[in-house]
Design an enzyme around this catalytic site. Structure first.
Site, PDB file in Angstrom:
ATOM      1  N   ARG A   3       0.825  -1.209   0.000  1.00 26.75           N
ATOM      2  CA  ARG A   3       0.000   0.000   0.000  1.00 26.75           C
ATOM      3  C   ARG A   3       0.856   1.255   0.000  1.00 26.75           C
ATOM      4  NH1 ARG A   3      -5.440  -1.464   3.193  1.00 26.75           N
ATOM      5  NH2 ARG A   3      -5.474  -3.647   2.623  1.00 26.75           N
TER       6      ARG A   3
ATOM      7  N   SER B 214     -19.368  -2.501   3.607  1.00 25.35           N
ATOM      8  CA  SER B 214     -18.649  -1.324   3.121  1.00 25.35           C
ATOM      9  C   SER B 214     -17.976  -1.502   1.781  1.00 25.35           C
ATOM     10  CB  SER B 214     -17.615  -0.915   4.149  1.00 25.35           C
ATOM     11  OG  SER B 214     -16.658  -1.949   4.306  1.00 25.35           O
TER      12      SER B 214
ATOM     13  N   HIS C 254     -21.340   2.312   8.295  1.00 27.70           N
ATOM     14  CA  HIS C 254     -21.533   2.903   6.961  1.00 27.70           C
ATOM     15  C   HIS C 254     -22.963   3.363   6.731  1.00 27.70           C
ATOM     16  CE1 HIS C 254     -17.497   2.209   5.542  1.00 27.70           C
ATOM     17  NE2 HIS C 254     -17.547   1.102   6.264  1.00 27.70           N
TER      18      HIS C 254
ATOM     19  N   THR D 152     -19.725   4.763  14.062  1.00 31.81           N
ATOM     20  CA  THR D 152     -18.520   5.595  14.103  1.00 31.81           C
ATOM     21  C   THR D 152     -18.915   7.059  14.023  1.00 31.81           C
ATOM     22  OG1 THR D 152     -16.353   6.009  13.127  1.00 31.81           O
ATOM     23  CG2 THR D 152     -18.130   5.613  11.592  1.00 31.81           C
TER      24      THR D 152
ATOM     25  N   LYS E 293     -16.997   8.744   9.973  1.00 26.75           N
ATOM     26  CA  LYS E 293     -17.360   8.687   8.554  1.00 26.75           C
ATOM     27  C   LYS E 293     -18.403   9.773   8.264  1.00 26.75           C
ATOM     28  CE  LYS E 293     -15.191   4.277   8.187  1.00 26.75           C
ATOM     29  NZ  LYS E 293     -15.212   2.821   8.313  1.00 26.75           N
TER      30      LYS E 293
ATOM     31  N   THR F 270      -7.379   3.804  28.187  1.00 31.61           N
ATOM     32  CA  THR F 270      -6.903   4.698  27.141  1.00 31.61           C
ATOM     33  C   THR F 270      -7.509   6.080  27.357  1.00 31.61           C
ATOM     34  OG1 THR F 270      -6.587   4.901  24.759  1.00 31.61           O
ATOM     35  CG2 THR F 270      -8.725   4.109  25.451  1.00 31.61           C
TER      36      THR F 270
HETATM   37  C1  LIG Z   1     -14.288   1.958   9.229  1.00 29.98           C
HETATM   38  C2  LIG Z   1     -15.017   0.804   9.840  1.00 29.98           C
HETATM   39  C3  LIG Z   1     -14.954   0.561  11.218  1.00 29.98           C
HETATM   40  C4  LIG Z   1     -13.996   1.307  12.098  1.00 29.98           C
HETATM   41  O1  LIG Z   1     -14.415   2.614  12.340  1.00 29.98           O
HETATM   42  P1  LIG Z   1     -13.315   3.723  12.655  1.00 29.98           P
HETATM   43  O2  LIG Z   1     -14.062   4.772  13.370  1.00 29.98           O
HETATM   44  O3  LIG Z   1     -12.743   4.141  11.350  1.00 29.98           O
HETATM   45  O4  LIG Z   1     -12.263   3.067  13.510  1.00 29.98           O
HETATM   46  C5  LIG Z   1     -15.765  -0.403  11.770  1.00 29.98           C
HETATM   47  N1  LIG Z   1     -16.602  -1.146  10.995  1.00 29.98           N
HETATM   48  C6  LIG Z   1     -16.646  -0.966   9.667  1.00 29.98           C
HETATM   49  C7  LIG Z   1     -17.575  -1.808   8.866  1.00 29.98           C
HETATM   50  C8  LIG Z   1     -15.849  -0.012   9.049  1.00 29.98           C
HETATM   51  O5  LIG Z   1     -15.863   0.131   7.729  1.00 29.98           O
END
Ligand SMILES: *Cc1c(COP(=O)(O)O)cnc(C)c1O
Length: 424
Positions: free
Chosen positions: A21, A188, A216, A244, A247, A276
């Protein structure tokens, strides 16, 4: 350095498989979305980004930027500790209330990323339920796979979106045994949707909990952006909704929304939550602003749906092999890792268009593709430019444009990954 040959050999192996990559050095410009500055070898140029997961451009929405900047100015840049020590900021408490409401759940818990939320929650649920059996869709995201692995309990993969196979596995397990079905709402890389209601029915019938990754879909589907479960009125049928903030909401962080008892247990047991530092208050305030905006505004969702439909039509009319999709994710088939990388490189170098190649292990070998994510900001002019550019690249590289064989290959390859993942 000692042992360097091992690291060299590991990278050489990836290169030999044509899946090394290379990251593009991009700088986004507020107000110019989806344009960004691309830098390479000391030169810079403007490119159009067609593969961002900032699906609605919320990462530069004025409300979001105002919340981010004001909160940073008022409270500083970092959280100052883990949630337990001094990281539970007021903006984080507000964000969790906002998320619980978004998904019609009693409670929500925020993690530092969506990856961490899946990893921490699935591993902890699997550990807390005695003799738990996790049933996992074979195309689940790497973060879910990691969480399930770390749960240390028995897991069974069911064929992608295959209700009959899921039922067979549920039926074979003792009715009273704790079971968890883990799946995504929108997949996704293929853009297809799970049969959510039917999975919830099976969960009821066979005594299983349901865990859905709505990463997503949140922000983009449903009258308030609560995801596919919201769009289909199924929030109450799913036990745990994971999402999330990075996104469609355009910021950073992940979360789960569920019952108070389940959330409290994960808060109390999950190392990935406990040990964390919390998200910075400014980032959480920005996320809340984004969620609130998308709860009330349909403009972004409508704009996205419109430009997605327009992109699919333009590419399909041009004879490009758009894979069957039910959502805003528009994958275009290449089916070869070298060609996929070459197509991406040529789009960037010759046409000033950035779409990263999607290769193994993100997708099964032989199903390499370009994954296009149109936003409300991808105008008709940009769509026409994309279409012309892809036609030139497909012709220049001699990539197969046939449609029907593509779909057959696609199905065959999905079955292959099932076997591959079951074995590994
Ligand atoms: C991107 C993604 C995640 C992780 O989310 P982040 O906030 O980017 O860590 C979890 N599940 C799926 C299906 C994703 O595409």
């Amino acid at each position: 350095m000692k042992f360097q040959p091992y690291f060299d050999a590991a990278v050489a192996q990836i290169k030999a498989e044509n899946r090394y990559r290379v990251f593009a050095d991009l700088e986004r410009q507020v107000g110019q979305f989806p344009k960004a500055t691309f830098r390479k070898n000391g030169a810079a140029k403007d490119v159009t980004v067609w593969c961002s997961n900032d699906y609605l451009g919320m990462g530069q929405h004025p409300d979001v930027l105002t919340a981010l900047c004001n909160t940073a100015r008022n409270t500083g840049s970092g959280a100052g500790g883990t949630r337990n020590i001094s990281g539970t900021s007021h903006p984080l408490v507000s964000l969790e209330n906002e998320l619980a409401d978004l998904h019609h759940k009693e409670s929500a818990l925020v993690f530092t990323s969506g990856f961490v939320s899946n990893e921490a929650s699935l591993s902890t649920i699997g550990k807390l339920l005695p003799n738990c059996l996790i049933l996992s869709d074979e195309l689940n995201h790497a973060s879910m796979i990691e969480g399930i692995r770390r749960a240390g309990c028995e897991k069974k993969l069911f064929r992608h979106n295959d209700l009959a196979h899921l039922e067979e596995l549920l039926k074979a397990a003792d009715h009273d045994r704790p079971k968890l079905i883990a799946f995504e709402s929108v997949y996704s890389m293929d853009g297809d949707i799970a049969p959510i209601e039917a999975i919830a029915d099976l969960a009821d019938q066979y005594n299983a909990l349901t865990y859905i990754d709505e990463v997503h879909a949140v922000g983009m589907y449903g009258p308030r952006g609560g995801g596919m479960t919201d769009a289909l009125g199924l929030s109450h049928r799913i036990d745990v909704v994971e999402g999330t903030l990075a996104k469609a909401f355009g910021t950073l962080g992940g979360y789960i929304a569920s019952s108070e008892a389940l959330v409290d247990a994960i808060r109390s047991y999950a190392p990935g939550f406990i040990f964390t530092t919390a998200l910075p208050p400014a980032v959480t305030a920005a996320a809340t602003a984004s969620i609130r905006h998308l709860k009330a505004s349909q403009v972004e969702r409508d704009g996205q749906q419109r430009q997605v439909a327009s992109t699919i039509k333009a590419l399909t009319d041009a004879g490009l092999p758009v894979m069957p999709t039910q959502t805003h994710i528009v994958p275009v088939w290449v089916g070869d890792p070298m060609l996929c990388k070459a197509a991406s490189d040529r789009l960037l170098e010759v046409h000033d268009i950035y779409i990263q190649p999607i290769n193994y292990p993100t997708v099964p070998r032989g199903t390499e593709r370009l994954r296009i994510t149109p936003t409300p900001f991808h105008s008709e002019t940009l769509i026409a430019e994309l279409c012309d550019a892809m036609l030139e690249v497909w012709a220049h590289l001699g990539i197969d444009r046939a449609d029907e064989p593509v779909r057959d290959d696609f199905v065959a390859n999905r079955q292959r990954i099932a076997i591959h993942r079951a074995g590994g």
